[in-house]
Scaffold this motif. Sequence first.
Motif, PDB file in Angstrom:
ATOM      1  N   ASN A 129      -3.537 102.974  33.032  1.00  0.00           N
ATOM      2  CA  ASN A 129      -4.767 103.771  33.065  1.00  0.00           C
ATOM      3  C   ASN A 129      -5.585 103.513  34.321  1.00  0.00           C
ATOM      4  OD1 ASN A 129      -5.717 101.236  32.531  1.00  0.00           O
ATOM      5  ND2 ASN A 129      -6.864 101.785  30.686  1.00  0.00           N
ATOM      6  N   PHE A 130      -4.993 102.808  35.287  1.00  0.00           N
ATOM      7  CA  PHE A 130      -5.670 102.615  36.570  1.00  0.00           C
ATOM      8  C   PHE A 130      -5.310 103.759  37.520  1.00  0.00           C
ATOM      9  CE2 PHE A 130      -5.073 100.944  40.975  1.00  0.00           C
ATOM     10  CZ  PHE A 130      -6.420 100.958  41.323  1.00  0.00           C
ATOM     11  N   GLU A 131      -6.325 104.423  38.052  1.00  0.00           N
ATOM     12  CA  GLU A 131      -6.113 105.553  38.955  1.00  0.00           C
ATOM     13  C   GLU A 131      -6.530 105.138  40.365  1.00  0.00           C
ATOM     14  OE1 GLU A 131      -7.318 109.497  37.163  1.00  0.00           O
ATOM     15  OE2 GLU A 131      -8.380 108.123  35.813  1.00  0.00           O
ATOM     16  N   TYR A 132      -5.550 104.726  41.163  1.00  0.00           N
ATOM     17  CA  TYR A 132      -5.872 104.252  42.515  1.00  0.00           C
ATOM     18  C   TYR A 132      -6.413 105.382  43.397  1.00  0.00           C
ATOM     19  CZ  TYR A 132      -1.515 106.305  44.298  1.00  0.00           C
ATOM     20  OH  TYR A 132      -0.519 107.181  44.648  1.00  0.00           O
ATOM     21  N   GLN A 133      -6.043 106.639  43.064  1.00  0.00           N
ATOM     22  CA  GLN A 133      -6.540 107.762  43.866  1.00  0.00           C
ATOM     23  C   GLN A 133      -8.063 107.843  43.829  1.00  0.00           C
ATOM     24  OE1 GLN A 133      -4.255 107.967  41.453  1.00  0.00           O
ATOM     25  NE2 GLN A 133      -2.453 109.138  42.113  1.00  0.00           N
ATOM     26  N   ARG A 134      -8.640 107.542  42.657  1.00  0.00           N
ATOM     27  CA  ARG A 134     -10.103 107.593  42.535  1.00  0.00           C
ATOM     28  C   ARG A 134     -10.755 106.552  43.426  1.00  0.00           C
ATOM     29  NH1 ARG A 134     -12.474 110.384  38.271  1.00  0.00           N
ATOM     30  NH2 ARG A 134     -14.283 109.001  38.450  1.00  0.00           N
ATOM     31  N   VAL A 135     -10.120 105.376  43.510  1.00  0.00           N
ATOM     32  CA  VAL A 135     -10.669 104.318  44.360  1.00  0.00           C
ATOM     33  C   VAL A 135     -10.592 104.719  45.825  1.00  0.00           C
ATOM     34  CG1 VAL A 135     -10.411 101.917  45.079  1.00  0.00           C
ATOM     35  CG2 VAL A 135     -10.064 102.533  42.679  1.00  0.00           C
ATOM     36  N   LEU A 136      -9.451 105.273  46.240  1.00  0.00           N
ATOM     37  CA  LEU A 136      -9.273 105.672  47.636  1.00  0.00           C
ATOM     38  C   LEU A 136     -10.242 106.786  48.036  1.00  0.00           C
ATOM     39  CD1 LEU A 136      -5.368 105.679  47.903  1.00  0.00           C
ATOM     40  CD2 LEU A 136      -6.944 103.978  48.827  1.00  0.00           C
ATOM     41  N   GLU A 137     -10.513 107.670  47.100  1.00  0.00           N
ATOM     42  CA  GLU A 137     -11.366 108.822  47.412  1.00  0.00           C
ATOM     43  C   GLU A 137     -12.849 108.477  47.417  1.00  0.00           C
ATOM     44  OE1 GLU A 137     -10.256 111.586  44.431  1.00  0.00           O
ATOM     45  OE2 GLU A 137      -8.269 112.010  45.299  1.00  0.00           O
ATOM     46  N   ILE A 140     -12.390 100.176  38.962  1.00  0.00           N
ATOM     47  CA  ILE A 140     -11.934  98.990  39.688  1.00  0.00           C
ATOM     48  C   ILE A 140     -11.613  97.856  38.716  1.00  0.00           C
ATOM     49  CG2 ILE A 140     -12.650  97.209  41.324  1.00  0.00           C
ATOM     50  CD1 ILE A 140     -14.212  99.399  42.802  1.00  0.00           C
ATOM     51  N   HIS A 141     -12.398  97.741  37.655  1.00  0.00           N
ATOM     52  CA  HIS A 141     -12.097  96.722  36.652  1.00  0.00           C
ATOM     53  C   HIS A 141     -10.710  96.966  36.053  1.00  0.00           C
ATOM     54  CE1 HIS A 141     -12.017  94.909  32.605  1.00  0.00           C
ATOM     55  NE2 HIS A 141     -12.643  93.922  33.207  1.00  0.00           N
ATOM     56  N   LYS A 142     -10.342  98.233  35.870  1.00  0.00           N
ATOM     57  CA  LYS A 142      -9.022  98.553  35.316  1.00  0.00           C
ATOM     58  C   LYS A 142      -7.900  98.082  36.232  1.00  0.00           C
ATOM     59  CE  LYS A 142     -10.545 102.573  32.630  1.00  0.00           C
ATOM     60  NZ  LYS A 142     -10.513 104.057  32.528  1.00  0.00           N
ATOM     61  N   LEU A 143      -8.162  98.032  37.542  1.00  0.00           N
ATOM     62  CA  LEU A 143      -7.168  97.506  38.477  1.00  0.00           C
ATOM     63  C   LEU A 143      -6.813  96.072  38.112  1.00  0.00           C
ATOM     64  CD1 LEU A 143      -5.613  97.260  41.236  1.00  0.00           C
ATOM     65  CD2 LEU A 143      -7.822  96.680  42.261  1.00  0.00           C
ATOM     66  N   PHE A 144      -7.819  95.237  37.929  1.00  0.00           N
ATOM     67  CA  PHE A 144      -7.584  93.829  37.612  1.00  0.00           C
ATOM     68  C   PHE A 144      -7.029  93.661  36.199  1.00  0.00           C
ATOM     69  CE2 PHE A 144     -11.136  93.775  40.741  1.00  0.00           C
ATOM     70  CZ  PHE A 144     -10.431  93.194  41.780  1.00  0.00           C
ATOM     71  N   ALA A 145      -7.503  94.492  35.265  1.00  0.00           N
ATOM     72  CA  ALA A 145      -7.008  94.412  33.891  1.00  0.00           C
ATOM     73  C   ALA A 145      -5.548  94.834  33.814  1.00  0.00           C
ATOM     74  CB  ALA A 145      -7.865  95.293  32.977  1.00  0.00           C
ATOM     75  N   ALA A 146      -5.175  95.882  34.578  1.00  0.00           N
ATOM     76  CA  ALA A 146      -3.784  96.346  34.581  1.00  0.00           C
ATOM     77  C   ALA A 146      -2.865  95.286  35.167  1.00  0.00           C
ATOM     78  CB  ALA A 146      -3.664  97.649  35.373  1.00  0.00           C
ATOM     79  N   ARG A 147      -3.330  94.635  36.232  1.00  0.00           N
ATOM     80  CA  ARG A 147      -2.540  93.552  36.842  1.00  0.00           C
ATOM     81  C   ARG A 147      -2.329  92.427  35.847  1.00  0.00           C
ATOM     82  NH1 ARG A 147      -4.049  88.752  38.646  1.00  0.00           N
ATOM     83  NH2 ARG A 147      -2.796  87.657  40.249  1.00  0.00           N
ATOM     84  N   ALA A 148      -3.395  91.998  35.165  1.00  0.00           N
ATOM     85  CA  ALA A 148      -3.283  90.909  34.196  1.00  0.00           C
ATOM     86  C   ALA A 148      -2.347  91.287  33.051  1.00  0.00           C
ATOM     87  CB  ALA A 148      -4.667  90.546  33.657  1.00  0.00           C
ATOM     88  N   ASP A 149      -2.413  92.543  32.623  1.00  0.00           N
ATOM     89  CA  ASP A 149      -1.551  93.010  31.533  1.00  0.00           C
ATOM     90  C   ASP A 149      -0.084  92.978  31.945  1.00  0.00           C
ATOM     91  OD1 ASP A 149      -1.337  94.094  28.847  1.00  0.00           O
ATOM     92  OD2 ASP A 149      -0.676  95.957  29.803  1.00  0.00           O
ATOM     93  N   LEU A 150       0.208  93.357  33.200  1.00  0.00           N
ATOM     94  CA  LEU A 150       1.587  93.287  33.691  1.00  0.00           C
ATOM     95  C   LEU A 150       2.087  91.848  33.733  1.00  0.00           C
ATOM     96  CD1 LEU A 150       1.691  95.926  36.571  1.00  0.00           C
ATOM     97  CD2 LEU A 150       3.157  95.895  34.546  1.00  0.00           C
ATOM     98  N   HIS A 151       1.217  90.933  34.138  1.00  0.00           N
ATOM     99  CA  HIS A 151       1.617  89.526  34.158  1.00  0.00           C
ATOM    100  C   HIS A 151       1.938  89.038  32.745  1.00  0.00           C
ATOM    101  CE1 HIS A 151       1.286  87.806  38.220  1.00  0.00           C
ATOM    102  NE2 HIS A 151       0.471  88.820  38.447  1.00  0.00           N
ATOM    103  N   ARG A 152       1.119  89.442  31.783  1.00  0.00           N
ATOM    104  CA  ARG A 152       1.314  88.976  30.415  1.00  0.00           C
ATOM    105  C   ARG A 152       2.566  89.583  29.775  1.00  0.00           C
ATOM    106  NH1 ARG A 152      -1.999  86.561  26.897  1.00  0.00           N
ATOM    107  NH2 ARG A 152      -3.779  86.887  28.251  1.00  0.00           N
ATOM    108  N   THR A 153       2.795  90.871  29.970  1.00  0.00           N
ATOM    109  CA  THR A 153       3.859  91.568  29.258  1.00  0.00           C
ATOM    110  C   THR A 153       5.171  91.682  30.033  1.00  0.00           C
ATOM    111  OG1 THR A 153       3.043  93.721  30.057  1.00  0.00           O
ATOM    112  CG2 THR A 153       2.208  92.950  27.943  1.00  0.00           C
TER     113      THR A 153
END
Length: 313
Positions: free
Chosen positions: A62-70, A89-102
Amino acid sequence: MILFFFFLCCQEMIIASEKDEVKGSKEKKFLYDIVANGRNGIDVDKFDYIVRDSRACGLGCNFEYQRVLETMRVIDDEICYRAKEYLTIHKLFAARADLHRTVYMHAKVKAVELMLVDAMTKANDVLQISSYINEPAQYWKLDDTIVKTIETSTSQDLKESRDLILRIRRRDLYQYCNEYSVPKENLEHFKSVTPQDIVCSQNSADATLNEEDIAVSNVRIDLTRGNNNPLNRISFFEDYDSTRKISICDGAVSHLLPASYEDMIVRVYTKKPDLVEAVSKAFENFQVKTYGVKTQVHETPTKTMKKRLRYHH
């Protein structure tokens, strides 16, 4: 010569921001936060692997990097973000942590990693793997072919390593026993748990465990800055006509965001399936001795244990 200087520039952009911030009087310092951002963790490297790995593993993202870039702009030589995108931006860090966990730190992934480390350690005297560390001309050759070298060797000195590689191929992994999350109040002074800690916690009447029978994985998962909120290191602007950067404090946007920003997960494995029960009991004893309570939230998977015992017998 031009390529050489280009390489140096690229190298500098990758490593210059590994620390908290870029030092010195560099022009356009914001450029050093694009590739590997050690200051606040927002960089294109994360944009790439979060989307790529989520798709490859069939996970939602659910992290949309396009929104951050724009919605980014440079103010006072620093990349700043529109305040409205704080949660994105918080979703960026949450998505990263979720990938590490799962994915990256999954229990079976760590089991394979532990087995590979043991295989390489046992093969080191023969293959002199560690001697390559300070020899770039040799170090770059240390890829997956070293596994095939061990696997196809007939040397008796490599038999233990070869057997471990064969176990990985057969999915006969180190048996996961259990895990717990270190209590929040103990995180600051946490010391890595070792096989010796588990052996010393076994019941004296059942003293059957040796350190070489046990593997422990201490897994730290955070939002890139330990137990600190990475968003506190990010500058924002109110709207597109703003020329002033601002900071946003915890709780100013939402009270549903975490109050703690890191987890430490301790997992214990046994290298011998018939020791699952003994290791699991010792692991529980260690938790009670260390924290006063059993902190794991589920029992050892006995069905899997019985199945693995049937497989081996």
